[in-house]
Design a protein around this motif. Structure first.
Motif, PDB file in Angstrom:
ATOM      1  N   VAL A  41      -3.825 115.195  24.187  1.00 43.71           N
ATOM      2  CA  VAL A  41      -3.229 114.632  25.336  1.00 43.71           C
ATOM      3  C   VAL A  41      -2.139 113.896  25.122  1.00 43.71           C
ATOM      4  O   VAL A  41      -1.133 113.817  26.052  1.00 43.71           O
ATOM      5  CB  VAL A  41      -4.484 113.711  26.030  1.00 43.71           C
ATOM      6  N   VAL A  42      -1.854 112.913  24.150  1.00 49.49           N
ATOM      7  CA  VAL A  42      -0.876 112.078  24.110  1.00 49.49           C
ATOM      8  C   VAL A  42       0.314 112.790  23.829  1.00 49.49           C
ATOM      9  O   VAL A  42       1.426 112.534  24.345  1.00 49.49           O
ATOM     10  CB  VAL A  42      -1.208 111.067  23.003  1.00 49.49           C
ATOM     11  N   GLU A  43       0.465 113.749  22.848  1.00 51.91           N
ATOM     12  CA  GLU A  43       1.440 114.814  22.835  1.00 51.91           C
ATOM     13  C   GLU A  43       1.869 115.477  23.902  1.00 51.91           C
ATOM     14  O   GLU A  43       3.029 115.467  24.297  1.00 51.91           O
ATOM     15  CB  GLU A  43       1.055 115.779  21.576  1.00 51.91           C
ATOM     16  N   ILE A  95      -1.332 107.446  17.290  1.00 47.85           N
ATOM     17  CA  ILE A  95      -1.258 107.362  18.500  1.00 47.85           C
ATOM     18  C   ILE A  95      -0.543 106.235  19.257  1.00 47.85           C
ATOM     19  O   ILE A  95       0.038 106.649  20.146  1.00 47.85           O
ATOM     20  CB  ILE A  95      -2.460 107.714  19.289  1.00 47.85           C
ATOM     21  N   VAL A  96      -0.755 104.995  18.855  1.00 51.11           N
ATOM     22  CA  VAL A  96      -0.085 103.912  19.494  1.00 51.11           C
ATOM     23  C   VAL A  96       1.352 103.871  18.932  1.00 51.11           C
ATOM     24  O   VAL A  96       2.062 103.672  19.892  1.00 51.11           O
ATOM     25  CB  VAL A  96      -0.746 102.627  18.900  1.00 51.11           C
ATOM     26  N   HIS A  97       1.735 104.255  17.798  1.00 50.68           N
ATOM     27  CA  HIS A  97       3.130 104.820  17.383  1.00 50.68           C
ATOM     28  C   HIS A  97       3.663 105.672  18.301  1.00 50.68           C
ATOM     29  O   HIS A  97       4.849 105.514  18.838  1.00 50.68           O
ATOM     30  CB  HIS A  97       3.222 104.782  15.929  1.00 50.68           C
ATOM     31  N   ARG A  98       3.162 106.772  18.371  1.00 54.92           N
ATOM     32  CA  ARG A  98       3.838 107.651  19.359  1.00 54.92           C
ATOM     33  C   ARG A  98       4.045 107.450  20.824  1.00 54.92           C
ATOM     34  O   ARG A  98       5.083 107.557  21.362  1.00 54.92           O
ATOM     35  CB  ARG A  98       2.466 108.865  19.161  1.00 54.92           C
ATOM     36  N   CYS A 126       5.948 105.523  26.280  1.00 55.39           N
ATOM     37  CA  CYS A 126       5.052 105.871  27.306  1.00 55.39           C
ATOM     38  C   CYS A 126       3.950 104.845  27.371  1.00 55.39           C
ATOM     39  O   CYS A 126       3.316 104.666  26.155  1.00 55.39           O
ATOM     40  CB  CYS A 126       4.152 107.356  26.875  1.00 55.39           C
ATOM     41  N   GLY A 127       3.536 104.282  28.466  1.00 53.93           N
ATOM     42  CA  GLY A 127       2.455 103.243  28.446  1.00 53.93           C
ATOM     43  C   GLY A 127       1.114 103.934  28.434  1.00 53.93           C
ATOM     44  O   GLY A 127       1.041 105.130  28.824  1.00 53.93           O
ATOM     45  N   LEU A 128       0.064 102.968  28.143  1.00 53.26           N
ATOM     46  CA  LEU A 128      -1.324 103.642  28.076  1.00 53.26           C
ATOM     47  C   LEU A 128      -2.213 102.625  28.862  1.00 53.26           C
ATOM     48  O   LEU A 128      -2.239 101.514  28.601  1.00 53.26           O
ATOM     49  CB  LEU A 128      -1.842 103.626  26.718  1.00 53.26           C
ATOM     50  N   LEU A 129      -3.028 103.054  29.991  1.00 51.02           N
ATOM     51  CA  LEU A 129      -3.584 102.441  30.728  1.00 51.02           C
ATOM     52  C   LEU A 129      -5.236 102.891  30.859  1.00 51.02           C
ATOM     53  O   LEU A 129      -5.157 104.269  30.818  1.00 51.02           O
ATOM     54  CB  LEU A 129      -3.292 102.333  32.301  1.00 51.02           C
ATOM     55  N   THR A 130      -6.182 102.164  30.715  1.00 52.28           N
ATOM     56  CA  THR A 130      -7.572 102.624  30.593  1.00 52.28           C
ATOM     57  C   THR A 130      -8.332 102.154  31.959  1.00 52.28           C
ATOM     58  O   THR A 130      -8.389 101.127  32.196  1.00 52.28           O
ATOM     59  CB  THR A 130      -8.337 102.189  29.297  1.00 52.28           C
ATOM     60  N   ALA A 131      -9.138 103.237  32.547  1.00 54.68           N
ATOM     61  CA  ALA A 131      -9.968 102.735  33.719  1.00 54.68           C
ATOM     62  C   ALA A 131     -11.429 103.495  33.250  1.00 54.68           C
ATOM     63  O   ALA A 131     -11.418 104.603  33.752  1.00 54.68           O
ATOM     64  CB  ALA A 131      -9.319 103.264  35.002  1.00 54.68           C
ATOM     65  N   HIS A 132     -12.157 102.802  32.602  1.00 50.85           N
ATOM     66  CA  HIS A 132     -13.733 103.230  32.056  1.00 50.85           C
ATOM     67  C   HIS A 132     -14.463 102.939  33.152  1.00 50.85           C
ATOM     68  O   HIS A 132     -14.802 103.707  34.095  1.00 50.85           O
ATOM     69  CB  HIS A 132     -13.742 102.873  30.544  1.00 50.85           C
TER      70      HIS A 132
END
Length: 297
Positions: free
Chosen positions: A69-71, A104-107, A113-119
């Motif tokens: 997904v990150v890729e 993944i964090v480094h990629r 590209c930021g990462l946001l979580t809505a769990h």
């Protein structure tokens, strides 16, 4: 010479048509849609990576922040990846790229590209995971199984509602099977295939902690994911008439259904504020199981 009257001067706080919001502005909108205060105490939600001042022109949605997904998001030039499941749920002491989470964090960082979580806030919110599932099943007057302590009346985990017309357990399971993304695990059912059900309890994702709540609420059936042997067995033994029956679905599939709705809600909120942002839902299946063997299958 500028001859525009002062009372017609553009408001500097108003974005020009087609402009891009900052990451902080997208985070603020996400907070309005899926308030972090609705998250369970053990959860880790919100912004994981990203510079808040950077512009956001493309957002990707997915259930899991796994490598594929990150890729996909980074290769597409996404400025923000929003996932339902956290990448870093427990204490972290290193993001060494030799580990898959560190990689993944480094990629993400190297691709800007930021990462946001809505769990669990995405589960509990109005229009969240459980509301979408309840709506797709046609439940009427759906209310939370576990209301949020400090939330609105319709915010909380799980949903309890009523079908317009009763149906058999087998028919309801078949309807769910048709609604959910196709995954190896399919749909497992405990109960009388021909038993009539109308009062339905559900919880997208792992909901075995709500088994007793569903029973006490008088549900005919409880739909959730990741039901373990002992909780399911004990729940079945604890009732005399077999109810609530149990329908166990894929964790991934039950939560994927929310993504198109979430993406549409965010895109509408951005457009209402004059922002032009492309919002994409990942088509990658991140259910961990690849195939299943069944008797006669």
């Amino acid at each position: 010479m500028d001859t525009t009257p002062d009372d017609q001067a553009p408001d500097p706080a108003t974005p020009s048509a087609g402009s891009a919001p900052t990451l902080q502005q997208v985070v603020d909108l996400a907070e309005e849609l899926w308030p972090s205060g609705l998250a369970e105490p053990w959860d880790a939600v919100g912004l994981v990576a990203g510079r808040r001042e950077r512009p956001v022109r493309t957002v990707h949605f997915a259930v899991d922040p796994v490598r594929a997904v990150v890729e996909e998001a980074c290769d597409a030039g996404a400025d923000l990846l929003i996932t339902h499941h956290p990448l870093l749920l427990r204490g972290v002491h290193s993001v060494d790229a030799a580990g898959y989470k560190g990689e993944i964090v480094h990629r993400l960082i190297e691709s800007s590209c930021g990462l946001l979580t809505a769990h669990t806030n995405g589960d509990s919110a109005v229009g969240g995971v459980n509301d979408v599932l309840a709506g797709m099943l046609g439940l009427q007057d759906a209310t939370p199984l576990k209301p949020a302590e400090d939330g609105l009346p319709h915010e909380g985990l799980g949903r309890l509602g009523t079908l317009d017309v009763g149906t058999t357990l087998g028919e309801l399971a078949g309807r769910l099977f048709g609604l959910l993304p196709a995954v190896a695990g399919g749909v497992r059912v405990a109960g009388d295939r021909d038993g009539i059900v109308q009062r339905v309890a559900l919880c997208g994702g792992a909901g075995d902690s709500l088994l007793d709540v569903a029973r006490q609420a008088g549900a005919d059936v409880f739909i959730t994911a990741d039901l373990r042997h002992h909780p399911a067995s004990e729940a079945r033994e604890a009732v005399r008439d077999g109810r609530p029956y149990l329908i166990d679905v894929s964790h991934f599939a039950s939560e994927w259904l929310w993504l198109p709705t979430a993406a549409q809600a965010l895109q509408r909120a951005l457009a209402d504020r004059g922002y032009d942002v492309e919002v994409v839902v990942s088509g990658i299946t991140t259910d961990p199981w690849d195939f299943v063997l069944t008797p006669g299958g």
